[in-house]
Design a protein around this motif. Structure first.
Motif, PDB file in Angstrom:
ATOM      1  N   LEU B   2      39.869  33.199  50.520  1.00 24.47           N
ATOM      2  CA  LEU B   2      38.943  33.309  49.399  1.00 24.47           C
ATOM      3  C   LEU B   2      39.435  34.401  48.453  1.00 24.47           C
ATOM      4  CD1 LEU B   2      35.550  33.297  51.351  1.00 24.47           C
ATOM      5  CD2 LEU B   2      36.765  31.340  50.358  1.00 24.47           C
ATOM      6  N   THR B   3      39.478  34.079  47.184  1.00 22.24           N
ATOM      7  CA  THR B   3      39.777  35.074  46.161  1.00 22.24           C
ATOM      8  C   THR B   3      38.476  35.429  45.458  1.00 22.24           C
ATOM      9  OG1 THR B   3      41.990  34.199  45.824  1.00 22.24           O
ATOM     10  CG2 THR B   3      41.074  35.561  44.068  1.00 22.24           C
ATOM     11  N   VAL B   4      38.093  36.694  45.517  1.00 21.74           N
ATOM     12  CA  VAL B   4      36.869  37.164  44.857  1.00 21.74           C
ATOM     13  C   VAL B   4      37.274  37.869  43.581  1.00 21.74           C
ATOM     14  CG1 VAL B   4      34.828  38.638  45.069  1.00 21.74           C
ATOM     15  CG2 VAL B   4      35.739  37.446  47.083  1.00 21.74           C
ATOM     16  N   ARG B   5      36.717  37.417  42.457  1.00 25.40           N
ATOM     17  CA  ARG B   5      37.000  38.049  41.159  1.00 25.40           C
ATOM     18  C   ARG B   5      35.749  38.785  40.691  1.00 25.40           C
ATOM     19  NH1 ARG B   5      39.767  33.857  37.075  1.00 25.40           N
ATOM     20  NH2 ARG B   5      37.678  32.912  37.180  1.00 25.40           N
ATOM     21  N   TYR B   6      35.906  40.073  40.434  1.00 29.00           N
ATOM     22  CA  TYR B   6      34.784  40.901  39.965  1.00 29.00           C
ATOM     23  C   TYR B   6      34.837  41.017  38.445  1.00 29.00           C
ATOM     24  CZ  TYR B   6      34.793  42.559  44.837  1.00 29.00           C
ATOM     25  OH  TYR B   6      34.779  42.647  46.195  1.00 29.00           O
ATOM     26  N   PHE B   7      33.683  40.877  37.806  1.00 30.62           N
ATOM     27  CA  PHE B   7      33.621  41.027  36.360  1.00 30.62           C
ATOM     28  C   PHE B   7      32.734  42.223  35.976  1.00 30.62           C
ATOM     29  CE2 PHE B   7      35.003  36.745  36.977  1.00 30.62           C
ATOM     30  CZ  PHE B   7      35.927  36.549  35.968  1.00 30.62           C
ATOM     31  N   ALA B   8      33.131  42.875  34.891  1.00 27.57           N
ATOM     32  CA  ALA B   8      32.318  43.901  34.228  1.00 27.57           C
ATOM     33  C   ALA B   8      31.827  44.953  35.238  1.00 27.57           C
ATOM     34  CB  ALA B   8      31.163  43.232  33.477  1.00 27.57           C
ATOM     35  N   GLY B   9      30.497  45.144  35.331  1.00 23.24           N
ATOM     36  CA  GLY B   9      29.950  46.181  36.198  1.00 23.24           C
ATOM     37  C   GLY B   9      30.257  45.959  37.670  1.00 23.24           C
ATOM     38  N   ALA B  10      30.492  44.711  38.070  1.00 23.82           N
ATOM     39  CA  ALA B  10      30.883  44.451  39.456  1.00 23.82           C
ATOM     40  C   ALA B  10      32.276  45.010  39.712  1.00 23.82           C
ATOM     41  CB  ALA B  10      30.842  42.955  39.747  1.00 23.82           C
ATOM     42  N   ARG B  11      33.171  44.858  38.734  1.00 21.88           N
ATOM     43  CA  ARG B  11      34.522  45.412  38.869  1.00 21.88           C
ATOM     44  C   ARG B  11      34.462  46.940  38.935  1.00 21.88           C
ATOM     45  NH1 ARG B  11      36.419  43.415  34.476  1.00 21.88           N
ATOM     46  NH2 ARG B  11      35.992  45.303  33.323  1.00 21.88           N
ATOM     47  N   ALA B  12      33.609  47.518  38.083  1.00 18.89           N
ATOM     48  CA  ALA B  12      33.472  48.976  38.091  1.00 18.89           C
ATOM     49  C   ALA B  12      32.947  49.463  39.439  1.00 18.89           C
ATOM     50  CB  ALA B  12      32.543  49.412  36.952  1.00 18.89           C
ATOM     51  N   ALA B  13      31.994  48.741  40.014  1.00 16.07           N
ATOM     52  CA  ALA B  13      31.411  49.150  41.291  1.00 16.07           C
ATOM     53  C   ALA B  13      32.380  48.947  42.446  1.00 16.07           C
ATOM     54  CB  ALA B  13      30.114  48.378  41.538  1.00 16.07           C
ATOM     55  N   ALA B  14      33.176  47.868  42.384  1.00 12.08           N
ATOM     56  CA  ALA B  14      34.127  47.588  43.468  1.00 12.08           C
ATOM     57  C   ALA B  14      35.337  48.513  43.393  1.00 12.08           C
ATOM     58  CB  ALA B  14      34.577  46.124  43.399  1.00 12.08           C
ATOM     59  N   GLY B  15      35.684  48.924  42.174  1.00 14.91           N
ATOM     60  CA  GLY B  15      36.874  49.744  41.998  1.00 14.91           C
ATOM     61  C   GLY B  15      38.156  48.942  41.928  1.00 14.91           C
ATOM     62  N   VAL B  16      38.044  47.640  42.059  1.00 16.18           N
ATOM     63  CA  VAL B  16      39.186  46.718  41.952  1.00 16.18           C
ATOM     64  C   VAL B  16      38.717  45.480  41.196  1.00 16.18           C
ATOM     65  CG1 VAL B  16      40.327  47.477  44.075  1.00 16.18           C
ATOM     66  CG2 VAL B  16      38.657  45.620  44.152  1.00 16.18           C
ATOM     67  N   ALA B  17      39.671  44.692  40.685  1.00 16.40           N
ATOM     68  CA  ALA B  17      39.324  43.478  39.949  1.00 16.40           C
ATOM     69  C   ALA B  17      39.199  42.267  40.867  1.00 16.40           C
ATOM     70  CB  ALA B  17      40.368  43.199  38.866  1.00 16.40           C
ATOM     71  N   GLU B  18      39.900  42.316  42.016  1.00 19.73           N
ATOM     72  CA  GLU B  18      39.908  41.159  42.923  1.00 19.73           C
ATOM     73  C   GLU B  18      39.953  41.624  44.375  1.00 19.73           C
ATOM     74  OE1 GLU B  18      42.368  37.808  40.298  1.00 19.73           O
ATOM     75  OE2 GLU B  18      42.852  38.110  42.409  1.00 19.73           O
ATOM     76  N   ASP B  19      39.443  40.769  45.242  1.00 21.97           N
ATOM     77  CA  ASP B  19      39.591  40.961  46.681  1.00 21.97           C
ATOM     78  C   ASP B  19      40.020  39.638  47.299  1.00 21.97           C
ATOM     79  OD1 ASP B  19      39.203  43.476  47.965  1.00 21.97           O
ATOM     80  OD2 ASP B  19      37.115  43.481  47.307  1.00 21.97           O
ATOM     81  N   GLN B  20      40.789  39.719  48.384  1.00 27.79           N
ATOM     82  CA  GLN B  20      41.126  38.549  49.191  1.00 27.79           C
ATOM     83  C   GLN B  20      40.362  38.672  50.508  1.00 27.79           C
ATOM     84  OE1 GLN B  20      43.397  36.062  48.234  1.00 27.79           O
ATOM     85  NE2 GLN B  20      43.544  37.075  46.229  1.00 27.79           N
ATOM     86  N   VAL B  21      39.689  37.600  50.885  1.00 25.97           N
ATOM     87  CA  VAL B  21      38.856  37.633  52.089  1.00 25.97           C
ATOM     88  C   VAL B  21      39.186  36.387  52.924  1.00 25.97           C
ATOM     89  CG1 VAL B  21      36.480  37.621  52.960  1.00 25.97           C
ATOM     90  CG2 VAL B  21      37.036  38.879  50.866  1.00 25.97           C
ATOM     91  N   PRO B  22      39.289  36.532  54.259  1.00 23.22           N
ATOM     92  CA  PRO B  22      39.545  35.358  55.102  1.00 23.22           C
ATOM     93  C   PRO B  22      38.440  34.316  54.940  1.00 23.22           C
ATOM     94  CG  PRO B  22      39.830  37.384  56.354  1.00 23.22           C
ATOM     95  CD  PRO B  22      39.231  37.773  55.036  1.00 23.22           C
ATOM     96  N   PRO B  23      38.781  33.025  55.015  1.00 25.37           N
ATOM     97  CA  PRO B  23      37.780  31.971  54.811  1.00 25.37           C
ATOM     98  C   PRO B  23      36.903  31.802  56.052  1.00 25.37           C
ATOM     99  CG  PRO B  23      39.897  31.009  55.329  1.00 25.37           C
ATOM    100  CD  PRO B  23      40.123  32.496  55.242  1.00 25.37           C
ATOM    101  N   GLY B  24      36.027  30.794  55.967  1.00 28.40           N
ATOM    102  CA  GLY B  24      35.181  30.494  57.113  1.00 28.40           C
ATOM    103  C   GLY B  24      33.891  31.277  57.122  1.00 28.40           C
ATOM    104  N   CYS B  25      33.375  31.608  55.948  1.00 29.64           N
ATOM    105  CA  CYS B  25      32.132  32.374  55.902  1.00 29.64           C
ATOM    106  C   CYS B  25      31.191  31.784  54.852  1.00 29.64           C
ATOM    107  CB  CYS B  25      32.410  33.848  55.601  1.00 29.64           C
ATOM    108  SG  CYS B  25      33.252  34.142  54.047  1.00 29.64           S
ATOM    109  N   THR B  26      29.924  32.167  54.936  1.00 24.23           N
ATOM    110  CA  THR B  26      28.943  31.807  53.913  1.00 24.23           C
ATOM    111  C   THR B  26      28.951  32.878  52.828  1.00 24.23           C
ATOM    112  OG1 THR B  26      27.178  33.074  54.941  1.00 24.23           O
ATOM    113  CG2 THR B  26      27.500  30.809  55.733  1.00 24.23           C
TER     114      THR B  26
END
Lengths: 135, 80
Positions: B2-26
């Motif tokens: 899973l590729t997670v893309r953060y926009f605007a305030g979410a990016r600011a809160a995460a401190g990164v623009a993207e995260d990679q997460v293993p699949p198989g989740c809700t």
């Protein structure tokens, strides 16, 4: 004329874009960058859009344009760095009669604010900043 | 993956623009993983955000996400 763009917005061009021989009323709206928010002095701001923003703007315009009273719509949102006084949102609606034009333009602006995936980053005079509406 | 893309305030809160997460989740499990990785400030944003999965709105927090997928995190809108 429907766009999400980094270019300066021209409200008069939006008004011209909705000219229609059957339209007796054109109502336009400019959302303008102001120098204060909740009592704090705003120095400048930056709008960021999701890649889908222009497609969403076209959907919103189509919903408002589905009203048979509406003859034509033009609407644009600017993104990037904006200064105080710059136009962030330009909208124009043409209808046969004025009451319908006021109502449709207000609805258009309300729908844009509710549905357009655009975010506003404010930088204040004291050097702090915030993403508006974001906890 | 899973590729997670953060926009605007979410990016600011995460401190990164993207995260990679293993699949198989809700979506519910994904947000818990992201908070554990990036902190409670991101958790507050995720609590008010809406989500796109491969470009379409995704509201079901308990249905498994597709694999691969791009998950966009959209904080509350502030246009106009």
């Amino acid at each position: 004329m429907i766009a999400v763009t980094e270019a300066p917005l021209d409200l008069a061009a939006h008004e011209r874009a909705v000219v229609d021989p059957a339209a007796g009323a054109v109502v336009s709206f400019a959302g303008v960058v102001r120098d204060h928010d909740h009592g704090r002095t705003v120095r400048w701001l930056e709008y960021e859009a999701h890649p889908s923003a222009e497609a969403v703007l076209k959907e919103v315009a189509a919903v408002v344009a589905a009203d048979p009273a509406v003859r034509a719509i033009a609407v644009s949102h600017r993104v990037g760095v904006l200064q105080i006084g710059d136009v962030a949102l330009a909208a124009a609606v043409a209808t046969a009669h004025r009451a319908e034009a006021f109502a449709a333009c207000a609805r258009l602006v309300d729908e844009v604010k509710a549905r357009l995936p655009v975010w506003k980053h404010q930088v204040f005079a004291d050097g702090t900043d915030e993403w508006v509406n974001c906890p | 993956m899973l590729t997670v893309r953060y926009f605007a305030g979410a990016r600011a809160a995460a401190g990164v623009a993207e995260d990679q997460v293993p699949p198989g989740c809700t979506l519910h499990q994904l947000t818990a993983t992201l908070v554990a990785r990036r902190g409670e400030r991101l958790g507050r944003v995720l609590g008010t955000a809406s989500f796109l999965v491969d470009g379409l709105a995704w509201r079901d927090r308990d249905r498994p996400l597709p694999d691969p997928a791009v998950v966009d995190v959209l904080p509350p809108f502030a246009g106009g």
